[in-house]
Motif scaffolding. Structure first.
Motif, PDB file in Angstrom:
ATOM      1  N   ASP A 242       0.813  -1.221   0.000  1.00  0.00           N
ATOM      2  CA  ASP A 242       0.000   0.000   0.000  1.00  0.00           C
ATOM      3  C   ASP A 242       0.842   1.265   0.000  1.00  0.00           C
ATOM      4  N   THR A 243       2.116   1.137   0.346  1.00  0.00           N
ATOM      5  CA  THR A 243       2.994   2.309   0.356  1.00  0.00           C
ATOM      6  C   THR A 243       4.065   2.219  -0.737  1.00  0.00           C
ATOM      7  N   HIS A 244       3.739   1.424  -1.777  1.00  0.00           N
ATOM      8  CA  HIS A 244       4.561   1.377  -2.991  1.00  0.00           C
ATOM      9  C   HIS A 244       5.920   0.689  -2.840  1.00  0.00           C
ATOM     10  N   PHE A 245       5.978  -0.337  -2.008  1.00  0.00           N
ATOM     11  CA  PHE A 245       7.177  -1.177  -1.946  1.00  0.00           C
ATOM     12  C   PHE A 245       6.773  -2.594  -2.354  1.00  0.00           C
ATOM     13  N   GLN A 246       6.353  -2.719  -3.628  1.00  0.00           N
ATOM     14  CA  GLN A 246       5.742  -3.959  -4.078  1.00  0.00           C
ATOM     15  C   GLN A 246       6.700  -5.150  -4.048  1.00  0.00           C
ATOM     16  N   ARG A 247       7.960  -4.938  -4.368  1.00  0.00           N
ATOM     17  CA  ARG A 247       8.890  -6.076  -4.393  1.00  0.00           C
ATOM     18  C   ARG A 247       9.145  -6.602  -2.977  1.00  0.00           C
ATOM     19  N   ARG A 248       9.220  -5.711  -2.018  1.00  0.00           N
ATOM     20  CA  ARG A 248       9.331  -6.163  -0.627  1.00  0.00           C
ATOM     21  C   ARG A 248       8.066  -6.903  -0.220  1.00  0.00           C
ATOM     22  N   ALA A 249       6.922  -6.399  -0.682  1.00  0.00           N
ATOM     23  CA  ALA A 249       5.652  -7.050  -0.371  1.00  0.00           C
ATOM     24  C   ALA A 249       5.616  -8.462  -0.945  1.00  0.00           C
ATOM     25  N   GLN A 251       8.079 -10.476  -1.432  1.00  0.00           N
ATOM     26  CA  GLN A 251       8.905 -11.346  -0.582  1.00  0.00           C
ATOM     27  C   GLN A 251       8.137 -11.772   0.670  1.00  0.00           C
ATOM     28  N   SER A 252       7.425 -10.827   1.278  1.00  0.00           N
ATOM     29  CA  SER A 252       6.656 -11.138   2.493  1.00  0.00           C
ATOM     30  C   SER A 252       5.538 -12.124   2.192  1.00  0.00           C
ATOM     31  N   PHE A 253       4.805 -11.903   1.086  1.00  0.00           N
ATOM     32  CA  PHE A 253       3.701 -12.790   0.743  1.00  0.00           C
ATOM     33  C   PHE A 253       4.206 -14.193   0.418  1.00  0.00           C
ATOM     34  N   THR A 254       5.369 -14.271  -0.199  1.00  0.00           N
ATOM     35  CA  THR A 254       5.959 -15.575  -0.514  1.00  0.00           C
ATOM     36  C   THR A 254       6.334 -16.309   0.760  1.00  0.00           C
ATOM     37  N   GLN A 255       6.941 -15.594   1.710  1.00  0.00           N
ATOM     38  CA  GLN A 255       7.301 -16.205   2.995  1.00  0.00           C
ATOM     39  C   GLN A 255       6.049 -16.655   3.742  1.00  0.00           C
ATOM     40  N   THR A 256       5.010 -15.830   3.712  1.00  0.00           N
ATOM     41  CA  THR A 256       3.752 -16.191   4.371  1.00  0.00           C
ATOM     42  C   THR A 256       3.181 -17.474   3.783  1.00  0.00           C
ATOM     43  N   MET A 257       3.198 -17.573   2.456  1.00  0.00           N
ATOM     44  CA  MET A 257       2.671 -18.764   1.791  1.00  0.00           C
ATOM     45  C   MET A 257       3.457 -20.014   2.192  1.00  0.00           C
ATOM     46  N   GLU A 258       4.759 -19.896   2.298  1.00  0.00           N
ATOM     47  CA  GLU A 258       5.594 -21.045   2.680  1.00  0.00           C
ATOM     48  C   GLU A 258       5.226 -21.554   4.070  1.00  0.00           C
ATOM     49  N   ILE A 259       5.004 -20.628   5.018  1.00  0.00           N
ATOM     50  CA  ILE A 259       4.642 -21.023   6.378  1.00  0.00           C
ATOM     51  C   ILE A 259       3.267 -21.677   6.393  1.00  0.00           C
ATOM     52  N   ARG A 260       2.306 -21.050   5.721  1.00  0.00           N
ATOM     53  CA  ARG A 260       0.939 -21.571   5.750  1.00  0.00           C
ATOM     54  C   ARG A 260       0.821 -22.909   5.022  1.00  0.00           C
ATOM     55  N   GLN A 261       1.517 -23.058   3.926  1.00  0.00           N
ATOM     56  CA  GLN A 261       1.452 -24.323   3.203  1.00  0.00           C
ATOM     57  C   GLN A 261       1.999 -25.472   4.047  1.00  0.00           C
ATOM     58  N   SER A 262       2.950 -25.180   4.915  1.00  0.00           N
ATOM     59  CA  SER A 262       3.518 -26.232   5.760  1.00  0.00           C
ATOM     60  C   SER A 262       2.624 -26.565   6.954  1.00  0.00           C
ATOM     61  N   LEU A 263       1.703 -25.655   7.291  1.00  0.00           N
ATOM     62  CA  LEU A 263       0.842 -25.845   8.454  1.00  0.00           C
ATOM     63  C   LEU A 263      -0.590 -26.231   8.093  1.00  0.00           C
ATOM     64  N   LEU A 264      -1.023 -25.850   6.896  1.00  0.00           N
ATOM     65  CA  LEU A 264      -2.422 -26.003   6.510  1.00  0.00           C
ATOM     66  C   LEU A 264      -2.550 -26.874   5.265  1.00  0.00           C
ATOM     67  N   THR A 277      -3.476 -12.195  -2.280  1.00  0.00           N
ATOM     68  CA  THR A 277      -2.493 -11.122  -2.109  1.00  0.00           C
ATOM     69  C   THR A 277      -1.350 -11.250  -3.122  1.00  0.00           C
ATOM     70  N   LEU A 278      -0.971 -12.481  -3.438  1.00  0.00           N
ATOM     71  CA  LEU A 278       0.053 -12.671  -4.477  1.00  0.00           C
ATOM     72  C   LEU A 278      -0.456 -12.177  -5.823  1.00  0.00           C
ATOM     73  N   GLY A 279      -1.736 -12.422  -6.096  1.00  0.00           N
ATOM     74  CA  GLY A 279      -2.313 -11.919  -7.335  1.00  0.00           C
ATOM     75  C   GLY A 279      -2.322 -10.407  -7.394  1.00  0.00           C
ATOM     76  N   ILE A 280      -2.633  -9.774  -6.267  1.00  0.00           N
ATOM     77  CA  ILE A 280      -2.692  -8.312  -6.239  1.00  0.00           C
ATOM     78  C   ILE A 280      -1.305  -7.701  -6.442  1.00  0.00           C
ATOM     79  N   GLY A 286       2.833  -5.454 -12.611  1.00  0.00           N
ATOM     80  CA  GLY A 286       2.622  -5.573 -14.050  1.00  0.00           C
ATOM     81  C   GLY A 286       2.748  -6.989 -14.580  1.00  0.00           C
ATOM     82  N   ASN A 287       2.858  -7.975 -13.679  1.00  0.00           N
ATOM     83  CA  ASN A 287       2.936  -9.381 -14.087  1.00  0.00           C
ATOM     84  C   ASN A 287       1.514  -9.932 -14.190  1.00  0.00           C
ATOM     85  N   LEU A 288       0.815  -9.540 -15.208  1.00  0.00           N
ATOM     86  CA  LEU A 288      -0.625  -9.778 -15.260  1.00  0.00           C
ATOM     87  C   LEU A 288      -0.984 -11.248 -15.448  1.00  0.00           C
ATOM     88  N   ASP A 289      -0.212 -11.982 -16.203  1.00  0.00           N
ATOM     89  CA  ASP A 289      -0.505 -13.412 -16.390  1.00  0.00           C
ATOM     90  C   ASP A 289      -0.340 -14.178 -15.077  1.00  0.00           C
TER      91      ASP A 289
END
Length: 412
Positions: A242-249, A251-264, A277-280, A286-289
């Protein structure tokens, strides 16, 4: 001397100040003697209440925090169950009022306590007693902030009013923990409460404050392989996005997915939320596909689960399709949202959710698609033309605590 300087001075030189007598009267007692006499008279519930109030923000202590907060601890903390009984609480308050150790506003019923009395009370407590009282306060404050890491609940604007009452106290206990070097009996729980508060601040679009509270939470998490920690990393990503640091975001969403996939399991609601959130963020980059693939997976999971969050997936996919220049498909996608069935501009704006503060910007402008159905559901970031008017309206609504957002986002 300003109060902000007096309290730290007292903490450093309390023993000397308390032992001194006034030189302008014949009064024989020192400050220490007077406070010792008052505090030593306390017993039972009054004594417990005094130790709790010593760790809360001193200016506006709402009784509702004590009453409602204690409800969540019934059966686990017998020593504070009196807080949930209004009469018992009033009796404890009366003992403190009679000893002039607290004040109570006659018009609002709010309690207050002098900062020097707070400091004197805390100074009398052992390290263990400080930790116990601090832990009780943390648990009392927890009740108002929704649990955002055990269930995918979406925005909880209904809790905002009560959350605002507790916010000064959350800020205060962070400072008290540092000032008095409190050793936390349960750092994980403390971190989870701060995380809940950080989510509230994020929803209010107070990003700087949310990030500060979130950092304190992350510093205190003991279990970094839990759903709560995953939620904290996700929130960090949302603030960055939301504050325009999409590449950092990303990385965070990827880490979140790794934790959740291992638990759920792969069909869990949180996996769908993570895919969203990864889609957003891929849309923002600009990675629309890639964004389309993530949103599509989220839709499939939510459809199979018959999730009430399916409208969220449809609206985000609609936003992506519009970004891809597929206005007709975007309109068809948005029509699938259950929450938009039979909706008009008026009923939409009456939902009570300030996040839904879009304005009727969908007209016959072909650049914005033909989606008149989308009235009152779109908001635009600062750009050119009529988009600037949209932004100004949202700034007034949200008191300028706004993300500049994506070029076109949909909220449902």
């Amino acid at each position: 001397m300003p109060l902000k300087d007096l309290v730290p001075l007292y903490r450093r030189t309390a023993e000397r100040i308390d032992s001194e007598k006034t030189g302008t009267t014949n009064y024989e007692h020192s400050i220490s003697t007077v406070w010792e006499m008052s505090l030593n008279k306390l017993s039972g519930h009054a004594r417990v209440l005094q130790s709790i109030l010593a760790f809360l923000d001193p200016d506006k202590i709402d009784q509702e925090i004590l009453i409602e907060g204690s409800q969540t601890l019934v059966g686990t903390r017998p020593d504070i169950e009196f807080l949930s009984d209004e009469l018992d609480l009033l009796d404890a308050e009366e003992a403190l009022l009679q000893a002039a150790l607290i004040n109570k506003a006659s018009d609002t019923g709010l309690l207050s306590i002098h900062r020097l009395i707070q400091a004197a009370v805390i100074r009398r407590l052992s390290s263990e007693e400080k930790a116990t009282a601090f832990d009780i306060v943390v648990r009392l404050l927890c009740w108002v902030f929704p649990d955002t890491f055990s269930k995918d609940v979406g925005h909880q604007h209904q809790s905002w009013e009560n959350s605002e009452k507790c916010l000064p106290h959350i800020d205060h206990i962070i400072k008290m923990k540092e000032d008095y070097k409190i050793s936390l009996p349960d750092p994980q729980y403390y971190a989870e409460v701060l995380l809940r508060c950080s989510w509230y601040l994020y929803e209010r679009e107070c990003y700087d404050s949310s990030r500060i509270f979130l950092k304190e939470a992350l510093d205190n998490f003991q279990d970094r392989f839990s759903l709560a920690f995953a939620s904290a990393i996700e929130l960090l990503g949302l603030i960055d996005m939301d504050t325009h640091f999409q590449r950092r975001a990303l990385q965070s969403f990827t880490q979140t997915m790794e934790i959740r996939q291992s638990l759920l399991g792969p069909e869990d609601a949180f996996i769908a939320a993570n895919l969203t959130t990864l889609g957003i963020v891929h849309t923002e980059l600009g990675n629309l596909d890639e964004a389309y693939a993530y949103h599509n997976q989220a839709i499939e999971i939510r459809l199979r689960a018959k999730s009430d969050r399916i409208g969220n997936s449809y609206s985000n996919m609609s936003s992506l399709l519009l970004r891809m220049g597929k206005a007709d498909e975007a309109e068809e996608m948005l029509k699938r949202c259950p929450s938009l069935k039979d909706f008009t501009d008026e009923t939409f704006l009456q939902t009570g959710n300030p996040r839904f503060s879009g304005y009727d910007s969908m007209n016959d402008n072909p650049a914005k698609g033909s989606a008149k159905l989308c009235t009152a559901t779109w908001f635009f970031s600062p750009g050119s033309g009529s988009d600037k008017d949209e932004w100004k309206k949202r700034q007034v609504w949200h008191r300028k605590h706004l993300a500049s957002g994506s070029n076109c986002s949909v909220i449902v």
